[in-house]
Structures are given as C-alpha cells and as structure tokens.
Design an enzyme around this catalytic site. Structure first.
Site, PDB file in Angstrom:
ATOM      1  N   ASP A   1      16.764 -34.985 -87.093  1.00 26.04           N
ATOM      2  CA  ASP A   1      17.680 -33.965 -86.603  1.00 26.04           C
ATOM      3  C   ASP A   1      18.929 -34.738 -86.190  1.00 26.04           C
ATOM      4  O   ASP A   1      18.909 -35.511 -85.224  1.00 26.04           O
ATOM      5  CB  ASP A   1      17.056 -33.198 -85.426  1.00 26.04           C
ATOM      6  CG  ASP A   1      17.619 -31.783 -85.305  1.00 26.04           C
ATOM      7  OD1 ASP A   1      18.770 -31.574 -85.751  1.00 26.04           O
ATOM      8  OD2 ASP A   1      16.931 -30.910 -84.760  1.00 26.04           O
TER       9      ASP A   1
ATOM     10  N   CYS B   1      10.696 -34.980 -74.490  1.00 20.15           N
ATOM     11  CA  CYS B   1      11.218 -33.633 -74.791  1.00 20.15           C
ATOM     12  C   CYS B   1      12.712 -33.667 -75.116  1.00 20.15           C
ATOM     13  O   CYS B   1      13.524 -34.160 -74.341  1.00 20.15           O
ATOM     14  CB  CYS B   1      10.982 -32.704 -73.608  1.00 20.15           C
ATOM     15  SG  CYS B   1      11.676 -31.045 -73.870  1.00 20.15           S
TER      16      CYS B   1
ATOM     17  N   LYS C   1      18.738 -30.598 -89.302  1.00 22.52           N
ATOM     18  CA  LYS C   1      17.618 -31.407 -89.796  1.00 22.52           C
ATOM     19  C   LYS C   1      17.923 -31.893 -91.205  1.00 22.52           C
ATOM     20  O   LYS C   1      18.239 -31.101 -92.083  1.00 22.52           O
ATOM     21  CB  LYS C   1      16.348 -30.561 -89.807  1.00 22.52           C
ATOM     22  CG  LYS C   1      15.927 -30.117 -88.419  1.00 22.52           C
ATOM     23  CD  LYS C   1      14.682 -29.256 -88.469  1.00 22.52           C
ATOM     24  CE  LYS C   1      14.329 -28.705 -87.113  1.00 22.52           C
ATOM     25  NZ  LYS C   1      15.234 -27.622 -86.683  1.00 22.52           N
TER      26      LYS C   1
ATOM     27  N   CYS D   1       6.993 -24.885 -69.678  1.00 21.12           N
ATOM     28  CA  CYS D   1       5.915 -25.211 -70.611  1.00 21.12           C
ATOM     29  C   CYS D   1       4.623 -25.384 -69.822  1.00 21.12           C
ATOM     30  O   CYS D   1       4.654 -25.572 -68.602  1.00 21.12           O
ATOM     31  CB  CYS D   1       6.208 -26.520 -71.344  1.00 21.12           C
ATOM     32  SG  CYS D   1       7.533 -26.382 -72.560  1.00 21.12           S
TER      33      CYS D   1
ATOM     34  N   ARG E   1      14.638 -31.216 -75.201  1.00 17.94           N
ATOM     35  CA  ARG E   1      15.352 -30.227 -74.397  1.00 17.94           C
ATOM     36  C   ARG E   1      15.125 -30.468 -72.903  1.00 17.94           C
ATOM     37  O   ARG E   1      15.164 -29.521 -72.104  1.00 17.94           O
ATOM     38  CB  ARG E   1      14.897 -28.829 -74.831  1.00 17.94           C
ATOM     39  CG  ARG E   1      16.033 -27.850 -75.051  1.00 17.94           C
ATOM     40  CD  ARG E   1      15.584 -26.637 -75.836  1.00 17.94           C
ATOM     41  NE  ARG E   1      15.788 -26.822 -77.250  1.00 17.94           N
ATOM     42  CZ  ARG E   1      14.944 -26.408 -78.204  1.00 17.94           C
ATOM     43  NH1 ARG E   1      13.846 -25.760 -77.895  1.00 17.94           N
ATOM     44  NH2 ARG E   1      15.225 -26.621 -79.472  1.00 17.94           N
TER      45      ARG E   1
ATOM     46  N   ARG F   1      22.900 -22.530 -85.511  1.00 19.28           N
ATOM     47  CA  ARG F   1      23.428 -23.671 -86.253  1.00 19.28           C
ATOM     48  C   ARG F   1      23.467 -23.410 -87.747  1.00 19.28           C
ATOM     49  O   ARG F   1      24.399 -23.790 -88.430  1.00 19.28           O
ATOM     50  CB  ARG F   1      22.576 -24.908 -85.960  1.00 19.28           C
ATOM     51  CG  ARG F   1      22.907 -26.092 -86.854  1.00 19.28           C
ATOM     52  CD  ARG F   1      22.184 -27.338 -86.437  1.00 19.28           C
ATOM     53  NE  ARG F   1      22.431 -27.652 -85.049  1.00 19.28           N
ATOM     54  CZ  ARG F   1      21.499 -28.107 -84.213  1.00 19.28           C
ATOM     55  NH1 ARG F   1      20.277 -28.283 -84.611  1.00 19.28           N
ATOM     56  NH2 ARG F   1      21.823 -28.381 -82.978  1.00 19.28           N
ATOM     57  N   TYR F   2      22.397 -22.800 -88.261  1.00 20.74           N
ATOM     58  CA  TYR F   2      22.324 -22.474 -89.686  1.00 20.74           C
ATOM     59  C   TYR F   2      22.712 -21.010 -89.834  1.00 20.74           C
ATOM     60  O   TYR F   2      22.315 -20.186 -89.020  1.00 20.74           O
ATOM     61  CB  TYR F   2      20.907 -22.689 -90.200  1.00 20.74           C
ATOM     62  CG  TYR F   2      20.349 -24.073 -89.941  1.00 20.74           C
ATOM     63  CD1 TYR F   2      20.703 -25.148 -90.748  1.00 20.74           C
ATOM     64  CD2 TYR F   2      19.468 -24.302 -88.888  1.00 20.74           C
ATOM     65  CE1 TYR F   2      20.179 -26.417 -90.519  1.00 20.74           C
ATOM     66  CE2 TYR F   2      18.938 -25.565 -88.651  1.00 20.74           C
ATOM     67  CZ  TYR F   2      19.289 -26.616 -89.467  1.00 20.74           C
ATOM     68  OH  TYR F   2      18.777 -27.860 -89.240  1.00 20.74           O
TER      69      TYR F   2
ATOM     70  N   ARG G   1      19.743 -18.210 -89.604  1.00 22.87           N
ATOM     71  CA  ARG G   1      18.643 -18.226 -88.642  1.00 22.87           C
ATOM     72  C   ARG G   1      19.087 -18.741 -87.276  1.00 22.87           C
ATOM     73  O   ARG G   1      20.011 -19.556 -87.178  1.00 22.87           O
ATOM     74  CB  ARG G   1      17.448 -19.018 -89.153  1.00 22.87           C
ATOM     75  CG  ARG G   1      17.742 -20.438 -89.601  1.00 22.87           C
ATOM     76  CD  ARG G   1      16.672 -20.840 -90.629  1.00 22.87           C
ATOM     77  NE  ARG G   1      16.661 -22.262 -90.946  1.00 22.87           N
ATOM     78  CZ  ARG G   1      17.488 -22.814 -91.825  1.00 22.87           C
ATOM     79  NH1 ARG G   1      18.420 -22.105 -92.425  1.00 22.87           N
ATOM     80  NH2 ARG G   1      17.401 -24.113 -92.096  1.00 22.87           N
TER      81      ARG G   1
ATOM     82  N   CYS H   1       6.085 -32.865 -72.353  1.00 22.27           N
ATOM     83  CA  CYS H   1       6.098 -34.044 -73.220  1.00 22.27           C
ATOM     84  C   CYS H   1       7.224 -34.945 -72.725  1.00 22.27           C
ATOM     85  O   CYS H   1       8.359 -34.491 -72.596  1.00 22.27           O
ATOM     86  CB  CYS H   1       6.371 -33.661 -74.668  1.00 22.27           C
ATOM     87  SG  CYS H   1       5.425 -32.262 -75.282  1.00 22.27           S
TER      88      CYS H   1
ATOM     89  N   ASP I   1      14.143 -37.698 -81.420  1.00 22.95           N
ATOM     90  CA  ASP I   1      15.558 -37.507 -81.102  1.00 22.95           C
ATOM     91  C   ASP I   1      16.030 -38.548 -80.091  1.00 22.95           C
ATOM     92  O   ASP I   1      15.238 -39.090 -79.326  1.00 22.95           O
ATOM     93  CB  ASP I   1      15.785 -36.106 -80.522  1.00 22.95           C
ATOM     94  CG  ASP I   1      15.615 -35.017 -81.573  1.00 22.95           C
ATOM     95  OD1 ASP I   1      15.818 -35.310 -82.767  1.00 22.95           O
ATOM     96  OD2 ASP I   1      15.272 -33.883 -81.186  1.00 22.95           O
TER      97      ASP I   1
HETATM   98  C1  LIG Z   1      14.899 -26.466 -86.360  1.00 19.06           C
HETATM   99  C2  LIG Z   1      15.864 -25.427 -86.170  1.00 19.06           C
HETATM  100  C3  LIG Z   1      15.803 -24.244 -86.914  1.00 19.06           C
HETATM  101  C4  LIG Z   1      14.737 -24.008 -87.966  1.00 19.06           C
HETATM  102  O1  LIG Z   1      14.872 -24.888 -89.038  1.00 19.06           O
HETATM  103  P1  LIG Z   1      13.892 -24.788 -90.290  1.00 19.06           P
HETATM  104  O2  LIG Z   1      14.258 -25.954 -91.158  1.00 19.06           O
HETATM  105  O3  LIG Z   1      14.132 -23.469 -90.937  1.00 19.06           O
HETATM  106  O4  LIG Z   1      12.486 -24.893 -89.766  1.00 19.06           O
HETATM  107  C5  LIG Z   1      16.760 -23.285 -86.696  1.00 19.06           C
HETATM  108  N1  LIG Z   1      17.738 -23.472 -85.794  1.00 19.06           N
HETATM  109  C6  LIG Z   1      17.847 -24.587 -85.079  1.00 19.06           C
HETATM  110  C7  LIG Z   1      18.972 -24.740 -84.127  1.00 19.06           C
HETATM  111  C8  LIG Z   1      16.907 -25.613 -85.230  1.00 19.06           C
HETATM  112  O5  LIG Z   1      16.991 -26.724 -84.495  1.00 19.06           O
END
Ligand SMILES: *Cc1c(COP(=O)(O)O)cnc(C)c1O
Length: 391
Positions: free
Chosen positions: A337, A139, A344, A132, A141, A119-120, A123, A136, A300
C-alpha cells in the site's frame, strides 16, 4: 483424513481454567475479561523489559487489549511466540524510524467526510468504529484506533451513507474501523439495510479480525443478518497457522453456510510469518476453513513498526516459493500500500524473461524457459501493444 488433527484446540490454561464453558464461549464475557493493563498481564506472563516498558506507553499510542481466548494461543514459555509478538506492546513501538508516518497510506488526504476514505473511484472505505476486540501492535490506523492518541473519532453513519448515496460511481463499500463486528447485531442490521437500499451499491464487504480474536461473536443472529442482506463478503486477518483453531474454523463455517464468502488478508511480519514453511502451513489451513487467501501486505510504514517489518524482497521470494508449488487458490497477492495515498500496488516475482516482436519468453516455477509466439494471433494488428516489447 479428518480436519481436527490440523487445528489446535485453544488450551485452557490458568487463570481461566475455572471459567465454565458457558462464560468462555460467551463473547461478552470474553470482551469484559480482556487483558488491558500491565498489572493483569504481569500475573499471566513473564514480560521482557522491552514489553514491560511498551505496556507503560500503550495508553498513549495504541491501547493494550487481548481477549482471554486469543491470549491462550500464546506459548508462554516462548518469548518469540508469533501470537505474543502481534499483541503484546513493545517499547520499540515508541521509536519513530526513518520513513515512518502517523498516516502511512495517506488516508486523511482522501477523506471527504469523517470516516469515509475515497481513494479508488468505484469504492470506499467506511470506518464505522474506532474499537477492536484486541489491538495489533502494527496497526496501520493506530492514529485513531483505540483512541489512545486522542483522535476523537466519531463515526458518522448518516453523513457517510449520504456521501455514498450522492456518489453513484460508488459500487463497492468496505466497512472497516476499528472492527465493524463489534457493533451490535441491531446496528449492523440497520447499517447493512441502509446500504442495500442504495441502488448503485453492488458489493458490500466487511474487514474484521473478530473471527480471529473473538470467534464467539459469530452467533446465529449475526449469520442471519448476513444472510438477509447478502451477499456480504468478509475479509478476515489471520497471520499465523497457530491462529487456525477449531473455534475459528467453526466461525468460518457458520459464516460460509450463511452465504458469506471469506478472504484473508495477512501482513508480512518479521519473526511471525516471514518464512515459506509458516506461510504454506497458514494458507493450507485457510483453504481447509473455506477461506481464500486474498492479500499479503508488506507492513505499512506506521510509526514504531520497524522491529516487525521485513524487506519487501522477502515477500517476493515468499510468493515465488509458493507459486506453482501449491494450489493456486492458496496464494495471496502480495501488495504494497504505497505511502502518500498511492493505493495498493501488486508486487510479483518476474516470470517474463523478455518480450520480443515474435514471442513472450517466460520462466516457469521450476526456472525453465518457455515461449509463447506473438505472431500468429488472430486479432491482426497489435500496434497499440508494441510498447510492451521488453528485450
Ligand atoms: C484496500 C482499500 C480498498 C479496497 O481495495 P481492494 O483492492 O478492492 O480490496 C478500498 N479503499 C481503500 C481506501 C483501501 O485502502
């Protein structure tokens, strides 16, 4: 003052009072003896009709599983016990309320390879299992975790690693699931080794609730693996001070001594941790266990979670009651989120009264007004900042 008096020892209650320490402290014994059926649960606890019915539906929604260790943290005479509400199914989970979704943060739409959520730009989330130690009930997911909904998730390590190798902008990999610490030490060692071989991967972290559900899993061999491939960062998931036991503290200590920085991600949950006193107690205990509160999530919009969700304004109020009143390190960032893959978004109390051409007018934690002048900055022109003026 010695810490121990702040950490509740998990009380050994029946029916495990005859279980020897060797078994009890063995994570494989804990996993093998999880409570996974209504019949088992009913021998341990008087269930409400809603809980009972919830258990009947669990195998079609999100499986029931609780480790004996975690179950023992429940005060069985309290129907509203904060641990109980997190892990005992409730029929309200089967009701889909307005706005709720199967994939509340839109992960499926940003998944280039099964198990990777990108998404980002810099990362990725790498889902390495759908299992798990315990489940929870809120959850995010639940569509894939525990496979109760027949999602048939099959982690594809090779395809995931290949995707990361081929995308040099990925500098941060977050292993999640399911719970990555359910993988064997051998598998984790190999996976972390492969990730470390990728030059552009600078930062590796693991999201896990194992230290909370199954602290026995944090064995010396696992710590050695983290040391070997370090720095490996860990995000744990503690919601309530009652989860801060001597066992969790020991697990965090062992991890910290192996060079693992630990953060905590809590979910704001109705009747569990949505009170300032509870949250303050939790974050103080986390600091004492060397854990830095990282995020506090608005719950969520996962299907069937309305009974556990709070108004997001409660989160803002909670943060406001903490900021300035306690250690800055103790205060998590409250985030939502965003539905549909927005990611987020930090949600903060507003400390800015106004920004004029002359000054930024601010409110401190006591509500007193202060100002910081804008005219005497050394940088000269700040035309590009003009749109920050709020009056
Ligand atoms: C939460 C999340 C991250 C990590 O986010 P940070 O703000 O760096 O902790 C990376 N990818 C996805 C899809 C996420 O949901």
């Amino acid at each position: 003052m010695h810490n121990s008096e702040f950490f509740e020892q998990s009380p050994m209650q029946d029916p495990w009072s005859n279980v020897g320490a060797e078994d009890w402290n063995n994570w494989k014994w804990q996993l093998k003896n999880r409570i996974t059926s209504l019949e088992q649960l009913e021998t341990l606890l008087e269930l409400s009709p809603e809980e009972r019915e919830g258990c009947l539906f669990a195998n079609k929604k999100l499986s029931l599983a609780i480790t004996p260790y975690f179950f023992n943290l429940i005060n069985r005479s309290d129907p509203q016990d904060p641990i109980r509400l997190q892990v005992i199914p409730n029929v309200q989970e089967t009701i889909t309320n307005k706005g709720e979704l199967l994939d509340p943060v839109g992960e499926e739409s940003s998944s280039p390879v099964e198990g990777i959520v990108h998404r980002y730009p810099d990362r990725v989330l790498f889902l390495v299992t759908d299992r798990c130690a315990a489940y929870c009930r809120y959850c995010t997911r639940s569509r894939l975790v525990s496979n109760a909904q027949d999602y048939n998730f099959h982690p594809k390590y090779d395809a995931g690693l290949e995707y990361i190798r081929n995308n040099p902008q990925i500098r941060d990999v977050l292993l999640s699931g399911g719970d990555p610490l359910l993988l064997s030490n051998n598998k984790l060692d190999k996976l972390l080794g492969e990730l470390r071989k990728i030059k552009h991967v600078e930062f590796i972290r693991i999201g896990s609730r194992i230290p909370v559900f199954l602290p026995q899993r944090i064995d010396p061999e696992l710590c050695e693996i983290f040391k070997k491939h370090g720095p490996i960062w860990l995000s744990i998931h503690v919601n309530h001070p009652n989860e801060c036991t001597t066992e969790l503290k020991k697990a965090c200590e062992d991890l910290a001594f192996a060079g693992v920085p630990i953060g905590n991600q809590s979910v704001l949950l109705k009747g569990i941790n949505n009170h300032a006193d509870t949250m303050r107690k939790l974050i103080h205990k986390l600091l004492m266990m060397r854990v830095r509160p990282y995020y506090l999530y608005q719950c969520d919009l996962i299907n069937g979670s309305a009974h556990l969700r709070t108004d997001p304004r409660e989160g803002i109020e909670l943060i406001q009651s903490l900021r300035g009143h306690t250690t800055g390190y103790a205060i998590p960032q409250f985030v939502i989120d965003a539905p549909n893959g927005g990611g987020k978004i930090p949600i903060n109390p507003n400390y800015i009264e106004s920004i004029t051409e002359e000054a930024i007018i601010m409110r401190n934690y006591e509500g007193k007004i202060y100002q910081y002048p804008l005219t005497q900055t050394a940088s000269g022109s700040s035309a590009h900042l003009d749109n920050f003026i709020i009056t």
